[in-house]
Design a protein around this motif. Structure first.
Motif, short mmCIF file in Angstrom:
data_model
loop_
_atom_site.label_atom_id
_atom_site.label_comp_id
_atom_site.label_asym_id
_atom_site.label_seq_id
_atom_site.Cartn_x
_atom_site.Cartn_y
_atom_site.Cartn_z
N ALA A 90 1.50 73.50 21.96
CA ALA A 90 1.14 72.63 20.82
C ALA A 90 2.26 71.63 20.52
CB ALA A 90 0.85 73.49 19.58
N LEU A 91 3.51 72.06 20.62
CA LEU A 91 4.63 71.17 20.30
C LEU A 91 4.79 70.04 21.31
CD1 LEU A 91 7.27 73.79 19.10
CD2 LEU A 91 6.20 72.03 17.69
N VAL A 92 4.61 70.37 22.61
CA VAL A 92 4.82 69.32 23.63
C VAL A 92 3.53 68.56 23.96
CG1 VAL A 92 6.79 70.53 24.63
CG2 VAL A 92 4.53 70.87 25.62
N GLY A 93 2.39 69.08 23.46
CA GLY A 93 1.12 68.37 23.67
C GLY A 93 0.55 68.51 25.06
N GLU A 94 1.03 69.48 25.83
CA GLU A 94 0.53 69.74 27.18
C GLU A 94 0.44 71.25 27.38
OE1 GLU A 94 -0.34 67.62 29.57
OE2 GLU A 94 0.38 65.72 28.74
N LYS A 95 -0.47 71.68 28.27
CA LYS A 95 -0.56 73.11 28.56
C LYS A 95 0.48 73.45 29.62
CE LYS A 95 -3.63 76.89 29.63
NZ LYS A 95 -4.97 77.35 29.93
N MET A 96 1.65 73.90 29.14
CA MET A 96 2.75 74.25 30.04
C MET A 96 2.83 75.75 30.28
SD MET A 96 3.80 71.21 30.49
CE MET A 96 5.28 71.44 31.45
N ALA A 97 2.40 76.54 29.32
CA ALA A 97 2.46 78.00 29.45
C ALA A 97 1.04 78.55 29.35
CB ALA A 97 3.33 78.59 28.34
#
Length: 290
Positions: A22-29
């Motif tokens: 949510a913070l970076v605006g991408e699905k990283m995890a």
């Protein structure tokens, strides 16, 4: 310019991965309702060129290790403690606060910390006030911020608080990058996420994923992945009757991978049995658990 490491700690299923995404605006995890989904430390960068670079780290949920795999996971938590400029101590609003306190007290933090009370949209009656009263006197709790990572409630407020704690400095990474991890890593995680989605009981916890081939061709990317399990019976479950389940894993994973890399993908999956891999140092190294 501000630049710093903000590392997220907490019990399994507190919502650390959801917050990072949510913070970076991408699905990283990858995200799952199951505990212990995150096995690696995953760094993701929030960049505003000329103003700030925040390096967020999602870490595995803190547990008592039962296998060498768990020991490797807890080792990545330890490394995140050592390079943090700021710690986010994440608590599920419906969790056992005494258990959370035990974990946070044992971390022996040497950096400022913010207590992040998550899932306030699902908090039982009185739990938010109880949390505020409980954590108010704790040495590690300099400030408490109430959020819902899933519903994106109060995330800007949390970011504002984070910004006040980040030191001044130049970016550590290229400001066009989203992570220091290779694309292959995220491809493997997307396959692993589908195993968490589709299979119950112990299957996801007995499974590792290894990307053996990632070849970019003119019209598509060819990817070959091994799914590692501990027993022949688990291999049969993942393959499914007439290959039904393994095809489903492949279809769902391919959709996510194509969206992530922006190219067509040919994905080939194999299931291999490696007994007791979670306690085998050599195999853990091979599967990326350094």
């Amino acid at each position: 310019m501000k630049s710093g490491f903000v590392n997220i700690f907490g019990r399994p299923n507190a919502g650390k991965s959801t917050l990072l995404n949510a913070l970076v605006g991408e699905k990283m995890a990858i995200v799952s309702p199951r505990v212990q989904t995150t096995r690696h430390r995953i760094k993701a960068f929030l960049n505003k060129p000329g103003e700030y670079q925040i390096i967020f780290s999602d870490t595995p949920g803190i547990i008592d290790p039962k296998y060498k795999l768990h020991e490797r996971m807890m080792s990545s938590v330890k490394s995140a403690l050592e390079d943090a400029d700021l710690a986010l101590l994440m608590v599920d609003a419906n969790d056992d606060f005494l258990e959370c306190d035990k974990i946070f007290s044992s971390l022996r933090l040497k950096v400022p910390a913010i207590l992040v009370l998550n899932k306030i949209d699902k908090a039982a009656n009185g739990k938010i006030a109880e949390a505020e009263a409980f954590f108010a006197g704790k040495a590690y709790c300099k400030q408490l911020v109430k959020i819902s990572a899933l519903q994106k409630i109060h995330l800007q407020k949390l970011l504002d608080v984070i910004m006040t704690a980040i030191p001044e400095g130049m970016p550590f990474y290229n400001e066009d990058d989203l992570s220091d991890l290779p694309t292959k890593f995220f491809v493997g995680e997307m396959v692993r996420e589908k195993i968490y989605e589709l299979f119950g009981d112990e299957i996801p916890y007995h499974t590792a994923v290894m990307v053996n081939e990632f070849k970019e061709k003119e019209s598509l990317v060819k990817i070959q992945v091994d799914i590692i399990v501990q027993r022949e019976s688990q291999k049969a479950i993942i393959i499914g009757e007439k290959g039904k389940m393994i095809r489903q894993v492949g279809t769902l994973a391919r959709t996510d991978i194509e969206a992530f890399i922006g190219q067509k993908v040919f994905l080939e999956l194999f299931v291999k049995v490696r007994p007791k891999w979670r306690d085998n140092e050599m195999q853990l190294n091979e599967y990326g658990y350094q």
